[in-house]
Design a protein around this motif. Structure first.
Motif, PDB file in Angstrom:
ATOM      1  N   ALA A 140       7.304 -17.569   4.372  1.00  0.00           N
ATOM      2  CA  ALA A 140       7.721 -18.521   3.200  1.00  0.00           C
ATOM      3  C   ALA A 140       6.361 -18.166   2.399  1.00  0.00           C
ATOM      4  CB  ALA A 140       7.460 -19.758   3.784  1.00  0.00           C
ATOM      5  N   GLY A 141       5.141 -18.096   2.721  1.00  0.00           N
ATOM      6  CA  GLY A 141       4.016 -17.929   1.809  1.00  0.00           C
ATOM      7  C   GLY A 141       4.012 -16.659   1.041  1.00  0.00           C
ATOM      8  N   ILE A 142       4.330 -15.918   1.548  1.00  0.00           N
ATOM      9  CA  ILE A 142       4.338 -14.515   1.115  1.00  0.00           C
ATOM     10  C   ILE A 142       5.616 -14.383  -0.111  1.00  0.00           C
ATOM     11  CG2 ILE A 142       5.124 -12.051   1.179  1.00  0.00           C
ATOM     12  CD1 ILE A 142       3.775 -12.007   3.980  1.00  0.00           C
ATOM     13  N   ALA A 143       6.812 -15.028   0.285  1.00  0.00           N
ATOM     14  CA  ALA A 143       7.953 -15.256  -0.767  1.00  0.00           C
ATOM     15  C   ALA A 143       7.371 -16.058  -2.030  1.00  0.00           C
ATOM     16  CB  ALA A 143       9.170 -15.672  -0.057  1.00  0.00           C
ATOM     17  N   LEU A 144       6.777 -17.161  -1.586  1.00  0.00           N
ATOM     18  CA  LEU A 144       6.226 -18.074  -2.825  1.00  0.00           C
ATOM     19  C   LEU A 144       5.192 -17.531  -3.505  1.00  0.00           C
ATOM     20  CD1 LEU A 144       6.426 -21.490  -0.798  1.00  0.00           C
ATOM     21  CD2 LEU A 144       7.964 -20.794  -2.614  1.00  0.00           C
ATOM     22  N   THR A 145       4.502 -16.907  -3.012  1.00  0.00           N
ATOM     23  CA  THR A 145       3.315 -16.219  -3.864  1.00  0.00           C
ATOM     24  C   THR A 145       3.903 -15.003  -4.652  1.00  0.00           C
ATOM     25  OG1 THR A 145       1.519 -16.422  -1.967  1.00  0.00           O
ATOM     26  CG2 THR A 145       0.921 -14.846  -3.671  1.00  0.00           C
ATOM     27  N   VAL A 146       4.683 -14.098  -4.288  1.00  0.00           N
ATOM     28  CA  VAL A 146       5.377 -12.940  -4.924  1.00  0.00           C
ATOM     29  C   VAL A 146       5.964 -13.792  -6.346  1.00  0.00           C
ATOM     30  CG1 VAL A 146       6.738 -11.001  -4.874  1.00  0.00           C
ATOM     31  CG2 VAL A 146       5.190 -11.316  -3.052  1.00  0.00           C
ATOM     32  N   PHE A 147       7.005 -14.479  -5.796  1.00  0.00           N
ATOM     33  CA  PHE A 147       7.810 -15.271  -6.690  1.00  0.00           C
ATOM     34  C   PHE A 147       7.112 -15.842  -7.532  1.00  0.00           C
ATOM     35  CE2 PHE A 147      10.699 -18.535  -8.130  1.00  0.00           C
ATOM     36  CZ  PHE A 147      11.734 -17.487  -8.783  1.00  0.00           C
ATOM     37  N   ALA A 148       6.161 -16.641  -7.318  1.00  0.00           N
ATOM     38  CA  ALA A 148       5.142 -17.368  -8.526  1.00  0.00           C
ATOM     39  C   ALA A 148       4.552 -16.311  -9.447  1.00  0.00           C
ATOM     40  CB  ALA A 148       4.351 -18.295  -7.800  1.00  0.00           C
ATOM     41  N   ALA A 149       4.167 -15.393  -8.647  1.00  0.00           N
ATOM     42  CA  ALA A 149       3.435 -14.302  -9.729  1.00  0.00           C
ATOM     43  C   ALA A 149       4.236 -13.760 -10.662  1.00  0.00           C
ATOM     44  CB  ALA A 149       2.627 -13.245  -8.704  1.00  0.00           C
ATOM     45  N   ALA A 150       5.424 -13.282 -10.053  1.00  0.00           N
ATOM     46  CA  ALA A 150       6.411 -12.690 -11.006  1.00  0.00           C
ATOM     47  C   ALA A 150       6.885 -13.676 -11.997  1.00  0.00           C
ATOM     48  CB  ALA A 150       7.559 -12.152 -10.101  1.00  0.00           C
ATOM     49  N   LEU A 151       7.155 -14.879 -11.612  1.00  0.00           N
ATOM     50  CA  LEU A 151       7.629 -16.100 -12.630  1.00  0.00           C
ATOM     51  C   LEU A 151       6.619 -16.030 -13.552  1.00  0.00           C
ATOM     52  CD1 LEU A 151       9.853 -17.506 -13.354  1.00  0.00           C
ATOM     53  CD2 LEU A 151       9.064 -19.433 -11.822  1.00  0.00           C
ATOM     54  N   ALA A 152       5.344 -16.599 -13.253  1.00  0.00           N
ATOM     55  CA  ALA A 152       4.118 -16.581 -14.309  1.00  0.00           C
ATOM     56  C   ALA A 152       4.095 -15.526 -15.144  1.00  0.00           C
ATOM     57  CB  ALA A 152       3.114 -16.917 -13.351  1.00  0.00           C
ATOM     58  N   ALA A 153       4.339 -14.374 -14.778  1.00  0.00           N
ATOM     59  CA  ALA A 153       4.179 -13.218 -15.504  1.00  0.00           C
ATOM     60  C   ALA A 153       5.047 -13.347 -16.754  1.00  0.00           C
ATOM     61  CB  ALA A 153       3.970 -11.894 -14.759  1.00  0.00           C
ATOM     62  N   ALA A 154       6.423 -13.507 -16.196  1.00  0.00           N
ATOM     63  CA  ALA A 154       7.555 -13.763 -16.907  1.00  0.00           C
ATOM     64  C   ALA A 154       7.508 -14.615 -18.077  1.00  0.00           C
ATOM     65  CB  ALA A 154       8.838 -13.935 -16.160  1.00  0.00           C
ATOM     66  N   LEU A 155       6.695 -15.624 -17.679  1.00  0.00           N
ATOM     67  CA  LEU A 155       6.896 -16.847 -18.500  1.00  0.00           C
ATOM     68  C   LEU A 155       5.563 -16.907 -19.396  1.00  0.00           C
ATOM     69  CD1 LEU A 155       8.013 -19.780 -16.353  1.00  0.00           C
ATOM     70  CD2 LEU A 155       9.350 -18.495 -18.189  1.00  0.00           C
ATOM     71  N   GLY A 156       4.631 -15.796 -19.145  1.00  0.00           N
ATOM     72  CA  GLY A 156       3.319 -15.769 -19.664  1.00  0.00           C
ATOM     73  C   GLY A 156       2.315 -16.821 -19.277  1.00  0.00           C
ATOM     74  N   LEU A 157       2.560 -17.452 -18.213  1.00  0.00           N
ATOM     75  CA  LEU A 157       1.433 -18.399 -17.665  1.00  0.00           C
ATOM     76  C   LEU A 157       0.361 -17.934 -17.004  1.00  0.00           C
ATOM     77  CD1 LEU A 157       4.531 -21.005 -16.294  1.00  0.00           C
ATOM     78  CD2 LEU A 157       3.114 -21.121 -18.475  1.00  0.00           C
ATOM     79  N   PRO A 158      -0.652 -18.759 -16.913  1.00  0.00           N
ATOM     80  CA  PRO A 158      -2.055 -18.375 -16.299  1.00  0.00           C
ATOM     81  C   PRO A 158      -2.019 -18.237 -14.763  1.00  0.00           C
ATOM     82  CG  PRO A 158      -2.353 -20.311 -17.156  1.00  0.00           C
ATOM     83  CD  PRO A 158      -0.871 -19.864 -17.595  1.00  0.00           C
ATOM     84  N   PHE A 159      -1.344 -17.225 -14.050  1.00  0.00           N
ATOM     85  CA  PHE A 159      -1.155 -17.443 -12.640  1.00  0.00           C
ATOM     86  C   PHE A 159      -2.413 -17.547 -11.933  1.00  0.00           C
ATOM     87  CE2 PHE A 159      -0.554 -15.153  -8.540  1.00  0.00           C
ATOM     88  CZ  PHE A 159       0.168 -16.214  -7.950  1.00  0.00           C
ATOM     89  N   GLN A 160      -3.468 -16.826 -12.533  1.00  0.00           N
ATOM     90  CA  GLN A 160      -4.982 -16.668 -11.694  1.00  0.00           C
ATOM     91  C   GLN A 160      -5.672 -18.013 -11.533  1.00  0.00           C
ATOM     92  OE1 GLN A 160      -5.833 -13.950 -10.733  1.00  0.00           O
ATOM     93  NE2 GLN A 160      -3.947 -12.984 -11.405  1.00  0.00           N
ATOM     94  N   ALA A 161      -5.089 -18.995 -12.101  1.00  0.00           N
ATOM     95  CA  ALA A 161      -5.535 -20.294 -11.872  1.00  0.00           C
ATOM     96  C   ALA A 161      -5.352 -21.073 -10.568  1.00  0.00           C
ATOM     97  CB  ALA A 161      -5.109 -21.483 -12.842  1.00  0.00           C
ATOM     98  N   LEU A 162      -4.128 -20.546 -10.127  1.00  0.00           N
ATOM     99  CA  LEU A 162      -3.705 -21.075  -9.055  1.00  0.00           C
ATOM    100  C   LEU A 162      -3.538 -19.868  -7.841  1.00  0.00           C
ATOM    101  CD1 LEU A 162      -0.402 -23.162 -10.112  1.00  0.00           C
ATOM    102  CD2 LEU A 162      -2.796 -24.096  -9.264  1.00  0.00           C
TER     103      LEU A 162
END
Length: 306
Positions: A257-279
């Motif tokens: 679950a942790g891996i899935a959420l991390t990969v999905f969050a990173a991909a979604l943040a990149a798609a939306l142009g959000l600063p994923f590095q903060a989280l």
């Protein structure tokens, strides 16, 4: 199923994976043959003959496999049309070729292991593949598609990556839930579900690391997280000549679950142009802690069975 005296039955209990006497016999002969070339040839020949016998034994199960194989080809064809329409024929042809090739490998392997479609509760060979196993196999196909999604993400098109990863990761939850709800847990599902998880999430993490969405060390950790139990189980199988009692664990589920959420969050943040590095540190810490818990659990469970 067998429980310790202090354990009580729970709603989410999984039947224990019984030993595969046929495989154990083959492994015994393999060791007696000194793992020589002749012994390995005899091992694979006996496995092949057994697989063909089971494939011919159940016409209904064979028909279910054939329908699923054709369905996969249709799905690939429809996806190829969409890829060609958006990215052009130059992307559509290699997408189709890699997808068909990988699907062919998956379906051949599935055909050779239909004998593992034994229901863990009834002990009988199922007459159909069942939706839990179909979803697990489709997650294997998605490994190729998520790599393509990462390729297109490097060009600024993120929708395929987010969509494919999100749907495929959801099947990891859905197949287990369906298997428990429908009492459809099989030997094949128990063995192949963690393998397909490892394949899919490792390819996803590596692909995102290649295009710079995830750090390389995280991709290495994810790959090690899934490779460790797989190669450990194979080693145990060859040395001890018996199978491990493969079961899902809370730490294993938390790690996936942790891996899935991390990969999905990173991909979604990149798609939306959000600063994923903060989280990102929080996600990475969750992956690291749960992976460590999974490693320790695997070691303890493995030592208990030696």
């Amino acid at each position: 199923m067998v429980r310790r005296p202090t354990e009580r039955p729970g709603r989410n209990d999984e039947p224990d994976l019984p030993p595969n006497l046929f495989v154990i016999g083959l492994l015994h002969d393999l060791k007696e043959g000194g793992y020589s070339r002749h012994a390995w040839a005899a091992f694979w020949r006996a496995s092949w003959i057994r697989s063909i016998q089971i494939l011919e034994m159940s016409a209904e199960l064979r028909a279910s496999w054939l329908r699923f194989s054709v369905t996969g080809i249709v799905l690939i064809a429809l996806s190829t049309v969409a890829v060609t329409a958006y990215f052009g024929i130059g992307q559509g042809i290699p997408f189709a070729l890699t997808s068909v090739l990988w699907w062919g490998i998956l379906m051949f392997d599935l055909a050779m292991h239909l004998g593992l479609m034994v229901n863990l509760e009834s002990g009988e060979l199922q007459q159909t593949l069942g939706w839990p196993n179909r979803l697990t196999e489709l997650r294997g196909l998605a490994a190729v598609w998520v790599a393509w999604g990462a390729h297109w993400a490097s060009a600024g098109v993120y929708v395929p990556l987010v969509l494919v990863f999100g749907l495929a990761a959801f099947t990891d939850l859905l197949d287990g839930w369906l298997a428990r709800r429908r009492h459809a847990s099989t030997r094949w599902g128990r063995l192949y579900d963690p393998f397909m998880d490892g394949l899919f999430f490792s390819v996803a993490a590596i692909s995102l690391a290649v295009v710079g969405i995830l750090p390389q060390w995280l991709a290495a950790l994810v790959t090690l997280r899934y490779a460790f139990p797989i190669f450990g189980g194979i080693t145990f199988l060859l040395i001890r000549r018996r199978t491990l009692r493969v079961r899902h664990t809370p730490w294993g589920r938390a790690s996936s679950a942790g891996i899935a959420l991390t990969v999905f969050a990173a991909a979604l943040a990149a798609a939306l142009g959000l600063p994923f590095q903060a989280l990102a540190p929080f996600f990475y810490a969750a992956v690291g802690i749960t992976a460590l818990g999974a490693f320790v659990t695997i070691l303890i469970r493995g030592i208990e069975q030696i």
